[in-house]
Design a protein around this motif. Structure first.
Motif, mmCIF file in Angstrom:
data_model
loop_
_atom_site.group_PDB
_atom_site.id
_atom_site.type_symbol
_atom_site.label_atom_id
_atom_site.label_comp_id
_atom_site.label_asym_id
_atom_site.label_seq_id
_atom_site.Cartn_x
_atom_site.Cartn_y
_atom_site.Cartn_z
ATOM 1 N N MET A 1 0.844 -1.133 0.100
ATOM 2 C CA MET A 1 -0.120 -0.185 0.119
ATOM 3 C C MET A 1 0.910 1.191 0.127
ATOM 4 O O MET A 1 1.779 1.421 0.827
ATOM 5 C CB MET A 1 -1.094 0.071 1.404
ATOM 6 C CG MET A 1 -1.810 1.179 1.402
ATOM 7 S SD MET A 1 -3.221 1.255 0.520
ATOM 8 C CE MET A 1 -3.909 -0.094 0.994
ATOM 9 N N LYS A 2 0.560 2.188 -0.682
ATOM 10 C CA LYS A 2 1.445 3.349 -0.843
ATOM 11 C C LYS A 2 0.563 4.594 -0.402
ATOM 12 O O LYS A 2 -0.654 4.702 -0.896
ATOM 13 C CB LYS A 2 2.020 3.764 -1.891
ATOM 14 C CG LYS A 2 2.941 2.550 -2.707
ATOM 15 C CD LYS A 2 2.547 1.916 -4.108
ATOM 16 C CE LYS A 2 3.040 0.834 -4.012
ATOM 17 N NZ LYS A 2 2.224 -0.506 -4.582
ATOM 18 N N ILE A 21 -8.724 2.580 -7.044
ATOM 19 C CA ILE A 21 -8.599 1.020 -7.412
ATOM 20 C C ILE A 21 -9.803 0.551 -7.431
ATOM 21 O O ILE A 21 -10.514 -0.288 -8.408
ATOM 22 C CB ILE A 21 -7.783 0.450 -6.450
ATOM 23 C CG1 ILE A 21 -6.202 0.838 -6.597
ATOM 24 C CG2 ILE A 21 -7.474 -1.053 -6.928
ATOM 25 C CD1 ILE A 21 -5.277 0.573 -5.537
ATOM 26 N N GLY A 49 -6.487 -7.141 -6.130
ATOM 27 C CA GLY A 49 -6.764 -7.465 -4.819
ATOM 28 C C GLY A 49 -5.751 -7.941 -3.924
ATOM 29 O O GLY A 49 -5.493 -7.656 -2.647
ATOM 30 N N ASP A 50 -4.792 -8.612 -4.431
ATOM 31 C CA ASP A 50 -3.740 -9.231 -3.473
ATOM 32 C C ASP A 50 -2.518 -8.609 -3.988
ATOM 33 O O ASP A 50 -2.412 -7.712 -4.694
ATOM 34 C CB ASP A 50 -3.713 -10.535 -3.716
ATOM 35 C CG ASP A 50 -3.238 -11.367 -2.374
ATOM 36 O OD1 ASP A 50 -2.217 -10.828 -1.714
ATOM 37 O OD2 ASP A 50 -3.821 -12.224 -1.933
ATOM 38 N N ASP A 51 -1.187 -8.978 -3.235
ATOM 39 C CA ASP A 51 -0.004 -8.119 -3.568
ATOM 40 C C ASP A 51 0.475 -8.589 -5.093
ATOM 41 O O ASP A 51 1.205 -7.841 -5.804
ATOM 42 C CB ASP A 51 1.130 -8.700 -2.719
ATOM 43 C CG ASP A 51 0.635 -8.227 -1.244
ATOM 44 O OD1 ASP A 51 0.544 -6.944 -1.249
ATOM 45 O OD2 ASP A 51 0.802 -8.752 -0.292
ATOM 46 N N LEU A 110 -2.248 -2.499 -15.165
ATOM 47 C CA LEU A 110 -2.447 -1.044 -15.832
ATOM 48 C C LEU A 110 -1.867 -0.172 -14.751
ATOM 49 O O LEU A 110 -2.281 -0.014 -13.546
ATOM 50 C CB LEU A 110 -3.746 -0.539 -16.200
ATOM 51 C CG LEU A 110 -4.216 0.827 -16.304
ATOM 52 C CD1 LEU A 110 -3.428 1.311 -17.656
ATOM 53 C CD2 LEU A 110 -5.554 1.230 -16.410
ATOM 54 N N GLY A 145 -4.522 -6.271 -12.777
ATOM 55 C CA GLY A 145 -3.740 -5.521 -11.377
ATOM 56 C C GLY A 145 -3.126 -4.314 -12.089
ATOM 57 O O GLY A 145 -3.133 -4.204 -13.113
ATOM 58 N N GLY A 146 -1.915 -3.878 -11.164
ATOM 59 C CA GLY A 146 -1.612 -2.545 -11.823
ATOM 60 C C GLY A 146 -1.191 -1.847 -10.493
ATOM 61 O O GLY A 146 -0.841 -2.185 -9.451
ATOM 62 N N ASP A 147 -0.846 -0.439 -10.960
ATOM 63 C CA ASP A 147 -0.542 0.454 -9.489
ATOM 64 C C ASP A 147 -1.125 1.765 -9.837
ATOM 65 O O ASP A 147 -1.426 2.237 -10.827
ATOM 66 C CB ASP A 147 1.098 0.433 -9.601
ATOM 67 C CG ASP A 147 1.423 0.827 -8.072
ATOM 68 O OD1 ASP A 147 0.577 1.062 -7.301
ATOM 69 O OD2 ASP A 147 2.697 1.309 -8.037
ATOM 70 N N THR A 148 -1.335 2.508 -8.748
ATOM 71 C CA THR A 148 -2.028 3.643 -8.824
ATOM 72 C C THR A 148 -1.069 4.870 -7.872
ATOM 73 O O THR A 148 -0.805 4.252 -6.729
ATOM 74 C CB THR A 148 -3.350 3.419 -8.511
ATOM 75 O OG1 THR A 148 -3.947 2.640 -9.039
ATOM 76 C CG2 THR A 148 -4.221 4.884 -8.399
#
Ligand code: ADP
Ligand code: MG
Length: 366
Positions: A1-2, A21, A49-51, A110, A145-148
């Protein structure tokens, strides 16, 4: 988590990271599940939803991975491109790389860096994700998945990662063409560059552009038939997979930087040179809106057509259409020689001239 985007409970405040997300997850989840049941696309064991996501590629296949940036002002402009086009193009670029290698998409990832003003604009986000998801659904590729993160500038950055698979040892490559092979292109050339010029000159004329790919004849949404190659390019996945399955192509690349530049890549990687015949190049109908002197140049150097450029041994019976898209022979491959440049262009008058790679770089801001 960021700890990036701030939490929000008011409509025009930025969505927090988790809410963002969640918005993406809800908008993409239903169709992904439906695909998984309907089409038995079971590659994604665990999605958002997971790592990590968990993927299991089909038996006997190997995994192909590609990533592509979509950077505001470099690849798109928020004042010109509707959010639907930005979402579509972001995914289409990655899918086109899989198409070039004859791969089937398994999952998309994404990563988004968004200015807080965009994170506050639910309508923009929803339109972006909806069209991204529409193209993902057409090609049966779940967003897994992805990152935000909050963009430190006022610019959007969207990084797409595509995971695909191909039968072990069978993926199409740039490096495997042979001297004597014929050279083919799918669809038409120059349409994306011509449409970009129209978009820059008269943005309003394309305001109602629809993503549909393969209409023929002028459309009410401002397309001249053959869809909108710049705003909504159609990645040629079915063609790439057919070339691999039917063992037709000896080498393949997608035309993202322009025919001259991408053909030079194929030649370099295969250690060959090419001769192309200017009169055989299939010009997109949109090129008709350009001055006559610019049409050939645009077909040769205009980028982002996302067609497939492939080679095939002369003994192969390459059909004139695959997946309802025209296939055109445009040249031949030859052993390199001291007296020839990498690409020779046979001009409409029959003379031969050296063709320098000069792919068009879009949205130059400097
Ligand atoms: P972590 O901090 O462990 O990297 P995140 O909180 O960043 O996890 O992400 C939580 C989940 O949401 C992960 O499954 C991740 O893949 C997914 N996710 C994050 N951002 C996006 C996005 N832009 N699009 C799709 N999935 C995303
Ligand atoms: Mg984690």
């Amino acid at each position: 988590m960021k700890t990036t985007l701030r939490p929000s409970n008011r409509r025009n405040e930025p969505l927090g990271e988790l809410a963002l997300i969640d918005l993406i997850r809800r908008q993409t989840a239903y169709k992904t599940n439906q695909q998984n049941t309907d089409k038995k696309c079971l590659a994604v064991r665990l999605g958002i939803g997971d790592d990590c996501a968990i993927l299991s590629p089909p038996r006997g296949h190997e995994v192909l991975i590609t990533t592509d940036f979509s950077l505001e002002t470099r690849h798109f402009r928020r004042d010109l491109h509707p959010p639907e086009s930005i979402g579509h193009r972001c995914l289409a670029r990655g899918l086109s790389d899989l198409a070039a290698m004859g791969a089937k998409p398994l999952a998309a990832f994404l990563s988004l860096a968004l200015p807080s003003s965009v994170a506050a604009d639910r309508l923009w986000l929803t339109r972006f994700v909806a069209r991204f998801n529409a193209l993902a659904t057409i090609h049966n590729v779940p967003l897994a998945g992805g990152d935000t993160a909050e963009s430190p500038s006022n610019l959007i950055l969207a990084d797409i990662c595509l995971v695909g698979s191909a039968p072990r040892g069978k993926a199409l490559r740039r490096s495997t063409a042979h001297a004597g092979d014929d050279l083919y292109i799918t669809g038409a050339l120059g349409g994306a560059a011509a449409e970009l010029l129209a978009l820059q000159a008269r943005p309003a004329s394309l305001r109602n552009a629809q993503p549909d790919g393969d209409h023929r004849g002028p459309q009410r949404d401002g397309s001249l038939g053959w869809g909108h190659p710049h705003l909504y390019p159609q990645p040629r996945l079915a063609i790439g997979q057919a070339l691999l399955r039917r063992n037709l192509a000896s080498a393949c690349i997608d035309v993202s930087d322009g025919l001259s530049t991408d053909l030079a890549h194929l030649c370099t990687e295969s250690n060959l040179r090419a001769e192309i015949d200017a009169t055989s190049l299939p010009l997109h109908p949109r090129c008709a809106s350009l001055p006559a002197k610019d049409r050939l140049k645009t077909a040769l150097h205009g980028g982002e057509d996302y067609e497939l450029l492939f080679t095939a041994a002369p003994s192969k019976k390459v059909p004139s259409r695959i997946a309802n898209v025209a296939i055109t022979k445009i040249g031949t491959m030859h052993r390199p020689s001291r007296t020839h440049t990498t690409i020779t262009l046979i001009t409409p008058s029959g003379s031969r001239s050296a063709l320098q790679p000069a792919g068009w770089e879009h949205f130059r801001t400097r």
